[in-house]
Design a protein around this motif. Structure first.
Motif, mmCIF file in Angstrom:
data_model
loop_
_atom_site.group_PDB
_atom_site.id
_atom_site.type_symbol
_atom_site.label_atom_id
_atom_site.label_comp_id
_atom_site.label_asym_id
_atom_site.label_seq_id
_atom_site.Cartn_x
_atom_site.Cartn_y
_atom_site.Cartn_z
ATOM 1 N N GLN A 184 33.678 -18.980 -26.834
ATOM 2 C CA GLN A 184 32.664 -18.727 -25.873
ATOM 3 C C GLN A 184 31.378 -18.389 -26.411
ATOM 4 O O GLN A 184 30.297 -18.469 -25.612
ATOM 5 C CB GLN A 184 33.210 -17.483 -25.066
ATOM 6 C CG GLN A 184 32.413 -16.916 -24.118
ATOM 7 C CD GLN A 184 32.957 -15.939 -23.243
ATOM 8 O OE1 GLN A 184 33.845 -15.151 -23.562
ATOM 9 N NE2 GLN A 184 33.022 -15.926 -21.852
ATOM 10 N N SER A 194 39.261 -20.860 -20.077
ATOM 11 C CA SER A 194 38.544 -22.267 -20.449
ATOM 12 C C SER A 194 38.279 -22.127 -21.832
ATOM 13 O O SER A 194 37.608 -23.311 -22.169
ATOM 14 C CB SER A 194 37.499 -22.473 -19.419
ATOM 15 O OG SER A 194 36.437 -21.689 -19.390
ATOM 16 N N PHE A 195 38.015 -21.091 -22.428
ATOM 17 C CA PHE A 195 37.386 -20.677 -23.697
ATOM 18 C C PHE A 195 38.653 -20.697 -24.670
ATOM 19 O O PHE A 195 38.343 -20.348 -26.011
ATOM 20 C CB PHE A 195 36.282 -19.877 -23.960
ATOM 21 C CG PHE A 195 35.082 -20.009 -23.243
ATOM 22 C CD1 PHE A 195 34.200 -21.077 -23.966
ATOM 23 C CD2 PHE A 195 34.676 -19.760 -22.124
ATOM 24 C CE1 PHE A 195 32.976 -21.476 -23.389
ATOM 25 C CE2 PHE A 195 33.496 -20.145 -21.418
ATOM 26 C CZ PHE A 195 32.664 -20.944 -22.146
ATOM 27 N N GLY A 235 39.311 -17.103 -28.444
ATOM 28 C CA GLY A 235 38.581 -17.980 -27.652
ATOM 29 C C GLY A 235 36.905 -16.980 -27.591
ATOM 30 O O GLY A 235 35.773 -17.769 -27.263
ATOM 31 N N VAL A 286 38.093 -13.059 -22.419
ATOM 32 C CA VAL A 286 37.355 -14.079 -22.420
ATOM 33 C C VAL A 286 38.152 -15.165 -21.426
ATOM 34 O O VAL A 286 39.290 -14.963 -21.199
ATOM 35 C CB VAL A 286 37.548 -14.869 -23.862
ATOM 36 C CG1 VAL A 286 37.099 -16.345 -23.973
ATOM 37 C CG2 VAL A 286 36.893 -13.979 -24.902
ATOM 38 N N SER A 287 37.324 -15.935 -20.542
ATOM 39 C CA SER A 287 37.816 -16.930 -19.566
ATOM 40 C C SER A 287 38.930 -17.951 -20.550
ATOM 41 O O SER A 287 38.712 -18.275 -21.548
ATOM 42 C CB SER A 287 36.652 -17.766 -19.229
ATOM 43 O OG SER A 287 37.135 -19.065 -18.477
#
Length: 107
Positions: free
Chosen positions: A65, A7-8, A61, A4-5
């Motif tokens: 996401q 940002s998440f 995350g 998961v990125s």
């Protein structure tokens, strides 16, 4: 870290870090300690609580996401499930030792 990125990434509570140390890493934490004192105990054993927190946040995350705020994430490689509530990993669950033993024998 999960796929998961960043940002998440979810947040990871002190309680979740404590449960990861106990249930996944197998650290013995004395009964009766609140989460903050338990984490002091974990740090005293040279375990990196910040790395655990980042690891849990990445896996948690997956829920964020997917556009949700709460749910359960299964992490088969570590034989654990993470409970996410309102964007925070709040606990780590693992199979009961008896169940785990049966699963290992069957493998």
């Amino acid at each position: 870290m999960s796929h998961v990125s960043a940002s998440f990434a979810a947040r990871a509570s002190d309680h979740a870090v404590r449960r990861y140390a106990e249930r996944v890493l197998g650290l013995a934490i004395p009964a009766g300690l609140d989460d903050q004192r338990a984490l002091s105990h974990v740090r005293a054993r040279r375990t990196d609580c910040a790395a655990i927190r980042q690891h849990l946040a990445g896996h948690g995350g997956v829920i964020l996401q997917a556009g949700m705020r709460s749910g359960t994430v299964v992490v088969p490689g570590e034989r654990m499930r993470l409970r996410v509530s309102e964007g925070s990993v709040v606990t780590v669950l693992t199979p009961e030792p008896r169940t785990l033993g049966r699963a290992l024998k069957a493998a």
